[in-house]
Design a protein around this motif. Sequence first.
Motif, PDB file in Angstrom:
ATOM      1  N   ASP A 121       6.631  -1.881  12.918  1.00  0.00           N
ATOM      2  CA  ASP A 121       6.650  -3.111  12.140  1.00  0.00           C
ATOM      3  C   ASP A 121       7.719  -3.015  11.069  1.00  0.00           C
ATOM      4  O   ASP A 121       8.183  -1.929  10.701  1.00  0.00           O
ATOM      5  CB  ASP A 121       5.273  -3.346  11.499  1.00  0.00           C
ATOM      6  CG  ASP A 121       5.120  -4.770  10.983  1.00  0.00           C
ATOM      7  OD1 ASP A 121       5.957  -5.610  11.328  1.00  0.00           O
ATOM      8  OD2 ASP A 121       4.166  -5.025  10.233  1.00  0.00           O
ATOM      9  N   TYR A 122       8.106  -4.152  10.554  1.00  0.00           N
ATOM     10  CA  TYR A 122       9.076  -4.264   9.470  1.00  0.00           C
ATOM     11  C   TYR A 122       8.333  -4.224   8.134  1.00  0.00           C
ATOM     12  O   TYR A 122       7.329  -4.921   7.955  1.00  0.00           O
ATOM     13  CB  TYR A 122       9.872  -5.560   9.638  1.00  0.00           C
ATOM     14  CG  TYR A 122      10.424  -6.141   8.368  1.00  0.00           C
ATOM     15  CD1 TYR A 122      11.288  -5.400   7.558  1.00  0.00           C
ATOM     16  CD2 TYR A 122      10.100  -7.434   7.976  1.00  0.00           C
ATOM     17  CE1 TYR A 122      11.799  -5.929   6.397  1.00  0.00           C
ATOM     18  CE2 TYR A 122      10.618  -7.977   6.814  1.00  0.00           C
ATOM     19  CZ  TYR A 122      11.469  -7.216   6.020  1.00  0.00           C
ATOM     20  OH  TYR A 122      11.971  -7.747   4.870  1.00  0.00           O
ATOM     21  N   GLN A 123       8.835  -3.400   7.210  1.00  0.00           N
ATOM     22  CA  GLN A 123       8.211  -3.265   5.893  1.00  0.00           C
ATOM     23  C   GLN A 123       8.675  -4.399   4.990  1.00  0.00           C
ATOM     24  O   GLN A 123       9.833  -4.428   4.557  1.00  0.00           O
ATOM     25  CB  GLN A 123       8.568  -1.916   5.278  1.00  0.00           C
ATOM     26  CG  GLN A 123       7.997  -1.703   3.892  1.00  0.00           C
ATOM     27  CD  GLN A 123       6.483  -1.673   3.899  1.00  0.00           C
ATOM     28  OE1 GLN A 123       5.883  -0.772   4.446  1.00  0.00           O
ATOM     29  NE2 GLN A 123       5.868  -2.679   3.305  1.00  0.00           N
ATOM     30  N   TYR A 124       7.787  -5.341   4.716  1.00  0.00           N
ATOM     31  CA  TYR A 124       8.148  -6.506   3.906  1.00  0.00           C
ATOM     32  C   TYR A 124       7.927  -6.196   2.431  1.00  0.00           C
ATOM     33  O   TYR A 124       6.892  -5.655   2.033  1.00  0.00           O
ATOM     34  CB  TYR A 124       7.300  -7.718   4.307  1.00  0.00           C
ATOM     35  CG  TYR A 124       7.608  -8.952   3.490  1.00  0.00           C
ATOM     36  CD1 TYR A 124       8.763  -9.694   3.724  1.00  0.00           C
ATOM     37  CD2 TYR A 124       6.745  -9.360   2.467  1.00  0.00           C
ATOM     38  CE1 TYR A 124       9.055 -10.817   2.964  1.00  0.00           C
ATOM     39  CE2 TYR A 124       7.028 -10.485   1.709  1.00  0.00           C
ATOM     40  CZ  TYR A 124       8.188 -11.208   1.958  1.00  0.00           C
ATOM     41  OH  TYR A 124       8.473 -12.317   1.202  1.00  0.00           O
ATOM     42  N   TYR A 125       8.913  -6.547   1.602  1.00  0.00           N
ATOM     43  CA  TYR A 125       8.827  -6.377   0.151  1.00  0.00           C
ATOM     44  C   TYR A 125       8.542  -7.727  -0.493  1.00  0.00           C
ATOM     45  O   TYR A 125       9.222  -8.722  -0.206  1.00  0.00           O
ATOM     46  CB  TYR A 125      10.127  -5.806  -0.407  1.00  0.00           C
ATOM     47  CG  TYR A 125      10.242  -4.302  -0.280  1.00  0.00           C
ATOM     48  CD1 TYR A 125      10.141  -3.482  -1.403  1.00  0.00           C
ATOM     49  CD2 TYR A 125      10.450  -3.703   0.944  1.00  0.00           C
ATOM     50  CE1 TYR A 125      10.249  -2.105  -1.304  1.00  0.00           C
ATOM     51  CE2 TYR A 125      10.565  -2.326   1.067  1.00  0.00           C
ATOM     52  CZ  TYR A 125      10.465  -1.535  -0.063  1.00  0.00           C
ATOM     53  OH  TYR A 125      10.580  -0.169   0.045  1.00  0.00           O
ATOM     54  N   GLN A 126       7.570  -7.729  -1.391  1.00  0.00           N
ATOM     55  CA  GLN A 126       7.208  -8.941  -2.112  1.00  0.00           C
ATOM     56  C   GLN A 126       7.855  -8.940  -3.499  1.00  0.00           C
ATOM     57  O   GLN A 126       8.194  -7.882  -4.041  1.00  0.00           O
ATOM     58  CB  GLN A 126       5.688  -9.038  -2.258  1.00  0.00           C
ATOM     59  CG  GLN A 126       4.951  -9.161  -0.942  1.00  0.00           C
ATOM     60  CD  GLN A 126       3.453  -9.198  -1.134  1.00  0.00           C
ATOM     61  OE1 GLN A 126       2.940  -8.678  -2.114  1.00  0.00           O
ATOM     62  NE2 GLN A 126       2.753  -9.828  -0.202  1.00  0.00           N
ATOM     63  N   CYS A 127       8.020 -10.114  -4.054  1.00  0.00           N
ATOM     64  CA  CYS A 127       8.602 -10.248  -5.388  1.00  0.00           C
ATOM     65  C   CYS A 127       7.575  -9.810  -6.428  1.00  0.00           C
ATOM     66  O   CYS A 127       6.445 -10.314  -6.470  1.00  0.00           O
ATOM     67  CB  CYS A 127       9.034 -11.681  -5.631  1.00  0.00           C
ATOM     68  SG  CYS A 127       9.942 -11.898  -7.186  1.00  0.00           S
ATOM     69  N   ALA A 128       7.964  -8.864  -7.281  1.00  0.00           N
ATOM     70  CA  ALA A 128       7.065  -8.375  -8.328  1.00  0.00           C
ATOM     71  C   ALA A 128       7.386  -8.991  -9.674  1.00  0.00           C
ATOM     72  O   ALA A 128       6.486  -9.183 -10.503  1.00  0.00           O
ATOM     73  CB  ALA A 128       7.142  -6.845  -8.413  1.00  0.00           C
TER      74      ALA A 128
END
Length: 814
Positions: free
Chosen positions: A56-63
């Motif tokens: 899977d692709y590691q998704y980064y969220q806005c912090a």
Amino acid sequence: MMSSIVVLNLLLLVSIASAGHYYGGSLTFTTKGTNPDGSIRVEFRIKATYDESYYDYQYYQCASGDCGYESSQIFGQVDRSSNGRSAYTNTWSQNEAVVIRNVHGNKPFDLQANSCCWVPTVNYVNSWVLWTHIDLGIRSDTNAPNRSPLTTILPLIRVPQNCPRTYHIMAFDSDGDQVRCRYGLQQNRECDRCDQPSGFHLNQGTCTLEYSSAHNTGVYGLELVLEDFPKKHTTLAYSDGSRSYRCPLGSARQNPSAFYTTPYPTSTPLTTPYWWWWYHQQTTTSPSTTTEPPTTTEASMTTPWWWHLQQTTMPPTPVPWWWWIYNQQPTTSPMTTPGWYRPQTTTSHQRSYEPLSKIPLQFSFLVDPPAPSCTEGLYLPHFLSPTPQNGEKIHAAPLRELEIRVKATAAYTTVHDVIISGPLNITKHALSTGEYAIRWTPMRDDLGESFPICFIAEASDGANIYQSNMRCIIVNVGRHNVNAHVTCTGTNMVVEIEQQHSIGLHKDYLRLNDPACTLNSNDTHVSANISLNACGTLIEEDERYIIFKNEIVSTDDLHSIITRKHEVEIEFSCRYEKSNNISMEFTARRNIYTVTEKGFGTLTYNFGIFPTADYIAMMNSYPAEFDLGERIYMQIESQSSINDTELFIESCVATPYNDPSYSTPYTIIQNGCVLDETVEFYTTHEPTVRFSMEAFKFIGLHDQVFISCSVILCEAYNPFTRCSQGCMNSTVSPPSHHHHRREAAIETASHLISQGPLRLKRSVERKVTSTALNLNLVFIAGCLLAAVGMVCGVLIYRTRRPQIKYQPLQSSEI
């Protein structure tokens, strides 16, 4: 019944969660220009390693901050291995996603990714948390947007419990910043447990991880953070008119105060950042109200996209969204004081000892049971030439395939794989036992960027797995400085090189592998048109391609086949995709020879190489490197069942192949006469011969030298033996001694012994790939084989300097 099923399912989920599938991950970023609406394109390279069952692709969220939005992503596998440590398939897969985010403005923002669970770890790391701080401000030291440090690492590093080892973590910064590596400190933000396991020491300044010992075997989860700091005081300018100020890391030790702030009027933003205006005040006393973009005479260079972020007087076309923000207030005259001066009543400035950016680096470190020996080259693999050194910088060009050769050996284990971590679309190919080719083709968009590549050799002995130390290199993608074109046909290779790029050498001083083959030239080009099975063309193959290689080289003597001065090499090749499997096997020539002869019983010859003239320790840790012209100390030792014998070298030749009967050998000794002026002997009338000569290489695409000597063992001090005759001119017949001979043998027949190869330490340089074709037939050593698919030509340009080395290898490495 239903409740029992629910309980079982919950237990199963707990078991899966506790087992885990995560091995580690990392993130780096750089800017890629602007979009038509003025937003900035930011490229993120996101690596994550999981059990192969979890792809899977590691998704980064806005912090925090304005993180923009993802506009595109490319996702693929970098490498995999079946020697993992999860509770699923035990096969891990490292993947990389190249993600573009469109961000309005260049103000700092944070991204974060988190989930569960790590593979089972000794230090009880469970969930993974990766956090990164992005600052895209335009720097006063580079006049360009800030970029993060570059890093990558193998997802699962292994070391025997009893073997201390130091690992150099890849921490390169394209902006020239100082990079600090540290353990994560902020729980649930930078790390899960924020654990600093016993037995590991991290040197923050040099980014080296030292393993000394561990009480328990198993996987340790390491959660690191990389930070970059400017090496001098630097201002960051933002699209909203604000600024921030960064100090070098060392100055923080002198001034423990990390921040201080003074007020400034926010109603009238400065039209030009302090540092930008002050820079131009050095050459003009009256700054104009408009500034022209920087220009260059190079047609391919354009105005940097970020230049307009600093211009506020006249709107550019098209007008970016941020221009009107800059110009809401009337333009004022710039200050006449430096940008770093901050009057209490008119300005504000923030000085920070905080890093410019923060990026995560997490990986698994497996401590295996103790090894029988910690010496590299025995159980632990040891790298050989032409493997690049750690930290080496290699140049590449867009759309030109880069090839990096990696070779490793171990005496008591078998090297079965090379584990790699690098940019997306990187591949590896097994060439022979322990030898691999790492290949990668940069894209046009990669021009001007740098890319880290790390690799480890892995060997096995039954169920035991051993790894070499890790090596990492940096690939800088730039324009190739050799304008050449390679054409591949079914029978020929054609290479054309622009005359202006041939270092001013005349074609009469350029030659191919086979000096009998000539080159052509005119006012504009030097060219060669050669057959695939002629002119010294070499043939290689991997699991997919058949590769034909030749080389244009400079020579200082048109009549010589060796050189001790080498300046220019232009290597070119054609690669043919094969439809059938072809294997090549080589039987190693041993450096110990045992023969039986009447009168002498069993004879043993040992041909060895020593590093120094004292002949104390024979080289047993290879490769041993020699500079061109450096002395090679050799010893041929005989052991016979009778005493009072002496050994005589009748002849010695050097060849580029393991074939003493090669058609054009270089003769070192002939009929007992020394022909190479650098040869020196240190023994006479002894069963051991010690001699030396200066190192050389064959001209052309030959990176190895084999030395073969014909020796005779005689009764010592007998005047009627060949050993006593010494040097004999080949035109004079030796005197007859048949009437003096006795029943007992006084000399042996000639025995041929060899040592080698001595291998040139080659560097990986730029390559040029030709237009792909489709072919059906190619020649392989005169034999017709079926070949289909793509055909490409490759050219490598090198300049040689005296530091280039080559080395002898053990016969087991041939």
